[in-house]
Design a protein around this motif. Structure first.
Motif, short mmCIF file in Angstrom:
data_model
loop_
_atom_site.label_atom_id
_atom_site.label_comp_id
_atom_site.label_asym_id
_atom_site.label_seq_id
_atom_site.Cartn_x
_atom_site.Cartn_y
_atom_site.Cartn_z
N VAL A 102 0.76 -1.32 -0.10
CA VAL A 102 -0.11 -0.05 0.00
C VAL A 102 0.79 1.17 0.02
N ASP A 103 1.90 1.30 0.91
CA ASP A 103 2.69 2.41 1.06
C ASP A 103 3.53 2.71 -0.48
N ALA A 104 3.98 1.66 -1.05
CA ALA A 104 4.77 1.79 -2.15
C ALA A 104 3.59 2.50 -3.45
N LEU A 105 2.66 1.61 -3.30
CA LEU A 105 1.42 2.06 -4.31
C LEU A 105 1.18 3.59 -4.10
N VAL A 106 1.06 4.12 -2.77
CA VAL A 106 0.61 5.47 -2.77
C VAL A 106 1.75 6.27 -2.97
#
Length: 183
Positions: A102-106
């Motif tokens: 999630v963090d990488a995609l954000v």
């Protein structure tokens, strides 16, 4: 990548360079230059649309990943309530893995948003430059045609008026000559 570099170079041209490019005496070359610029803008728009679609796909994936994080958080809570320590660890491990995604995609979505904003501004500038160049080319064509018409009218009026006046003067001299012979 070559396309983006070429487009960025073209968009960075100063107005003077664009004007110099458009100020060619050959109308066919003017038309071709403007068509090429419009084709480049169309390609740029298509690539920008692909970037937007990619970003929207990432946003959908983000929602899915967030639901996975919430699901494994729920598993961890239920395992904790049941005093199932291995179940809690497994659920927390899965939750952390999904949270990392999630963090990488954000971050990717934020970068895409920044790039999209920058490219939209460049696209707007490119459209403005092409519109300005088209307007200038049309204005120059109108001015050139107008100058040709004025020159043709000036040449016609001078030569015709001059010959008509010359004939009138010759006729006047003839009449004067006849009158003097008659006296």
């Amino acid at each position: 990548m070559k396309f983006w570099d070429a487009l960025l170079r073209r968009s960075r041209q100063t107005d003077a360079e664009v004007a110099k490019t458009i100020d060619v005496a050959n109308p066919e070359k003017q038309r071709q230059i403007l068509e090429d610029a419009n084709r480049e803008i169309d390609t740029f728009e298509n690539n920008l649309a692909e970037l937007c679609a990619s970003r929207k796909g990432k946003e959908k994936s983000l929602a899915s990943l967030k639901s996975e994080v919430a699901k494994y958080e729920g598993f961890a809570v239920r395992a904790g309530q049941a005093n199932d320590e291995p179940g809690v660890r497994a659920a927390v491990t899965k939750k952390v893995a999904f949270q990392g995604q999630v963090d990488a995609l954000v971050k990717q979505i934020d970068l895409d948003n920044q790039l999209e904003t920058k490219l939209k501004a460049q696209l707007r500038d490119a459209r403005d430059k092409v519109a300005s160049a088209e307007s200038k080319a049309q204005t120059l064509n109108v001015r050139e045609n107008s100058a040709k018409i004025r020159q043709a009218l000036a040449n016609n009026s001078t030569s015709k008026t001059g010959s008509a006046l010359s004939q009138l003067n010759d006729w006047e001299k003839e009449v004067d000559k006849q009158e003097s012979l008659a006296e």
